[in-house]
Design an enzyme around this catalytic site. Structure first.
Site, PDB file in Angstrom:
ATOM      1  N   GLY A 187      46.624  34.349  46.133  1.00 29.14           N
ATOM      2  CA  GLY A 187      47.728  35.279  45.957  1.00 29.14           C
ATOM      3  C   GLY A 187      48.523  35.443  47.222  1.00 29.14           C
ATOM      4  O   GLY A 187      49.514  34.765  47.461  1.00 29.14           O
TER       5      GLY A 187
ATOM      6  N   HIS B  48      43.701  35.506  33.307  1.00 26.75           N
ATOM      7  CA  HIS B  48      42.381  36.032  33.668  1.00 26.75           C
ATOM      8  C   HIS B  48      42.291  37.473  33.189  1.00 26.75           C
ATOM      9  O   HIS B  48      42.937  38.367  33.750  1.00 26.75           O
ATOM     10  CB  HIS B  48      42.214  35.927  35.185  1.00 26.75           C
ATOM     11  CG  HIS B  48      40.930  36.479  35.707  1.00 26.75           C
ATOM     12  ND1 HIS B  48      40.710  36.674  37.054  1.00 26.75           N
ATOM     13  CD2 HIS B  48      39.784  36.885  35.080  1.00 26.75           C
ATOM     14  CE1 HIS B  48      39.503  37.168  37.237  1.00 26.75           C
ATOM     15  NE2 HIS B  48      38.921  37.310  36.058  1.00 26.75           N
TER      16      HIS B  48
ATOM     17  N   MET C 241      44.662  43.394  34.291  1.00 30.17           N
ATOM     18  CA  MET C 241      43.709  44.453  34.611  1.00 30.17           C
ATOM     19  C   MET C 241      44.030  45.705  33.794  1.00 30.17           C
ATOM     20  O   MET C 241      45.198  46.006  33.544  1.00 30.17           O
ATOM     21  CB  MET C 241      43.776  44.788  36.103  1.00 30.17           C
ATOM     22  CG  MET C 241      43.589  43.592  37.013  1.00 30.17           C
ATOM     23  SD  MET C 241      43.648  44.076  38.758  1.00 30.17           S
ATOM     24  CE  MET C 241      43.713  42.468  39.546  1.00 30.17           C
TER      25      MET C 241
ATOM     26  N   MET D  57      40.687  40.751  33.075  1.00 27.37           N
ATOM     27  CA  MET D  57      39.756  41.692  33.682  1.00 27.37           C
ATOM     28  C   MET D  57      39.852  42.992  32.899  1.00 27.37           C
ATOM     29  O   MET D  57      40.312  44.026  33.390  1.00 27.37           O
ATOM     30  CB  MET D  57      40.096  41.892  35.168  1.00 27.37           C
ATOM     31  CG  MET D  57      39.718  40.694  36.010  1.00 27.37           C
ATOM     32  SD  MET D  57      40.348  40.775  37.700  1.00 27.37           S
ATOM     33  CE  MET D  57      41.936  39.984  37.462  1.00 27.37           C
TER      34      MET D  57
ATOM     35  N   MET E  21      34.352  34.770  40.926  1.00 29.84           N
ATOM     36  CA  MET E  21      35.033  35.782  41.727  1.00 29.84           C
ATOM     37  C   MET E  21      34.427  35.818  43.125  1.00 29.84           C
ATOM     38  O   MET E  21      33.218  36.034  43.283  1.00 29.84           O
ATOM     39  CB  MET E  21      34.906  37.164  41.073  1.00 29.84           C
ATOM     40  CG  MET E  21      35.590  37.311  39.730  1.00 29.84           C
ATOM     41  SD  MET E  21      37.379  37.009  39.803  1.00 29.84           S
ATOM     42  CE  MET E  21      37.889  38.273  40.974  1.00 29.84           C
TER      43      MET E  21
ATOM     44  N   ASP F 262      46.697  37.725  36.532  1.00 32.59           N
ATOM     45  CA  ASP F 262      45.577  38.655  36.578  1.00 32.59           C
ATOM     46  C   ASP F 262      45.875  39.884  35.732  1.00 32.59           C
ATOM     47  O   ASP F 262      46.724  40.709  36.095  1.00 32.59           O
ATOM     48  CB  ASP F 262      45.308  39.081  38.025  1.00 32.59           C
ATOM     49  CG  ASP F 262      44.632  37.978  38.833  1.00 32.59           C
ATOM     50  OD1 ASP F 262      43.611  37.455  38.369  1.00 32.59           O
ATOM     51  OD2 ASP F 262      45.135  37.647  39.928  1.00 32.59           O
TER      52      ASP F 262
ATOM     53  N   ASP G 221      38.468  32.600  42.646  1.00 33.04           N
ATOM     54  CA  ASP G 221      39.473  33.663  42.629  1.00 33.04           C
ATOM     55  C   ASP G 221      39.074  34.733  43.640  1.00 33.04           C
ATOM     56  O   ASP G 221      38.099  35.461  43.441  1.00 33.04           O
ATOM     57  CB  ASP G 221      39.567  34.267  41.227  1.00 33.04           C
ATOM     58  CG  ASP G 221      40.728  35.239  41.085  1.00 33.04           C
ATOM     59  OD1 ASP G 221      41.387  35.545  42.098  1.00 33.04           O
ATOM     60  OD2 ASP G 221      40.982  35.701  39.961  1.00 33.04           O
ATOM     61  N   GLY G 222      39.839  34.787  44.749  1.00 37.98           N
ATOM     62  CA  GLY G 222      39.614  35.850  45.725  1.00 37.98           C
ATOM     63  C   GLY G 222      39.448  35.344  47.141  1.00 37.98           C
ATOM     64  O   GLY G 222      38.539  34.578  47.437  1.00 37.98           O
ATOM     65  N   GLY G 223      40.367  35.745  47.995  1.00 36.86           N
ATOM     66  CA  GLY G 223      40.239  35.420  49.412  1.00 36.86           C
ATOM     67  C   GLY G 223      40.418  33.961  49.766  1.00 36.86           C
ATOM     68  O   GLY G 223      39.939  33.516  50.806  1.00 36.86           O
TER      69      GLY G 223
ATOM     70  N   PHE H 235      41.775  44.156  42.927  1.00 36.78           N
ATOM     71  CA  PHE H 235      42.874  44.228  43.886  1.00 36.78           C
ATOM     72  C   PHE H 235      43.026  42.900  44.606  1.00 36.78           C
ATOM     73  O   PHE H 235      42.042  42.205  44.872  1.00 36.78           O
ATOM     74  CB  PHE H 235      42.628  45.331  44.928  1.00 36.78           C
ATOM     75  CG  PHE H 235      42.584  46.719  44.353  1.00 36.78           C
ATOM     76  CD1 PHE H 235      43.754  47.423  44.123  1.00 36.78           C
ATOM     77  CD2 PHE H 235      41.373  47.299  44.009  1.00 36.78           C
ATOM     78  CE1 PHE H 235      43.719  48.696  43.574  1.00 36.78           C
ATOM     79  CE2 PHE H 235      41.322  48.568  43.469  1.00 36.78           C
ATOM     80  CZ  PHE H 235      42.506  49.276  43.243  1.00 36.78           C
ATOM     81  N   GLY H 236      44.261  42.564  44.952  1.00 37.04           N
ATOM     82  CA  GLY H 236      44.519  41.392  45.760  1.00 37.04           C
ATOM     83  C   GLY H 236      44.315  41.694  47.232  1.00 37.04           C
ATOM     84  O   GLY H 236      44.175  42.849  47.648  1.00 37.04           O
ATOM     85  N   GLY H 237      44.260  40.641  48.038  1.00 35.34           N
ATOM     86  CA  GLY H 237      44.219  40.795  49.473  1.00 35.34           C
ATOM     87  C   GLY H 237      42.859  41.127  50.067  1.00 35.34           C
ATOM     88  O   GLY H 237      42.771  41.496  51.240  1.00 35.34           O
TER      89      GLY H 237
END
Length: 228
Positions: free
Chosen positions: A198, A69, A40, A71, A140, A38, A176-178, A146-148
């Site tokens: 992640g 990725h 960023m 971003m 997404m 990721d 990607d995400g959660g 942010f992760g988590g």
């Protein structure tokens, strides 16, 4: 060769930043399919992570696919550098600039697979005109940066509509995400095949004790396959 087998792509955003090379080796040894990076810029998203030099540094530690990725905005000036750093897949955001078609052309021109990432608030109407330019669509399921974060359930319907739109084209749908063992089957049932995770992969483990990585990867994969 293209296939839609479930692929687990741990995001090194949740890894130990002091041991990226060893972390990449550990997750591959524990059964992951791709390594997700990721990138960023603190501008397109409210966080700063890493750039082409870091990708080049970890490339020798990755035997499989390095999935990068971006971003970032603008995207185009950096595509060549990430391709030269060894990215197999480079994803750019639909929202990152006015000429995403040109960005996708540039990614393929640099020798990488072209990914198109879309934010939770972005519809899929514009994607229809880009399908012949992409190898992967990254949906997404959190707001990037942010992760988590918690999974946004409204995106499941988006995945379902994208899968219908794609038809028999050789295009991966990446989430990607959660992603967790609880959310993985929801998106796989809707048509996704690449799962970025992640914290759900890296929790409980370390380079010194990577066994939990393997247990976490197997749990996500098993839950995902159960939805097929």
């Amino acid at each position: 060769m293209f296939d839609r087998k479930i692929k687990i792509a741990p995001s090194i955003l949740s890894a130990d930043f002091a041991n990226f090379g060893q972390e990449c080796e550990a997750i591959e040894a524990q059964g992951c399919d791709w390594v997700h990076v990721d990138v960023m810029d603190g501008h397109f998203v409210p966080n700063i992570t890493f750039g082409p030099a870091m990708c080049a540094a970890i490339r020798p530690h990755i035997k499989g696919v390095m999935d990068v990725h971006l971003m970032i905005a603008p995207v185009d000036p950096y595509i060549e550098a990430f391709a030269a750093a060894g990215a197999d897949v480079i994803s750019a955001h639909l929202e990152a600039g006015p000429h995403i078609h040109r960005s996708l052309q540039a990614i393929r021109g640099a020798g990488a697979k072209a990914g198109l990432a879309i934010n939770p608030g972005t519809g899929i109407e514009d994607v229809d005109y880009l399908l012949d330019m992409v190898d992967l669509i990254c949906v997404m399921t959190v707001n990037p940066g942010f992760g988590g974060q918690k999974f946004i359930h409204s995106q499941i319907d988006k995945v379902r509509k994208l899968r219908a739109m794609i038809g028999d084209r050789p295009i991966h749908i990446e989430i990607d995400g959660g992603v967790t063992p609880e959310t993985a089957p929801l998106v796989v049932a809707a048509g996704a095949d690449v799962l970025v995770a992640g914290s759900a992969v890296f929790k409980g483990g370390s380079v010194a004790n990577p066994a939990p990585y393997g247990a976490n990867i197997r749990a996500i994969r098993a839950a995902a396959k159960a939805a097929l």
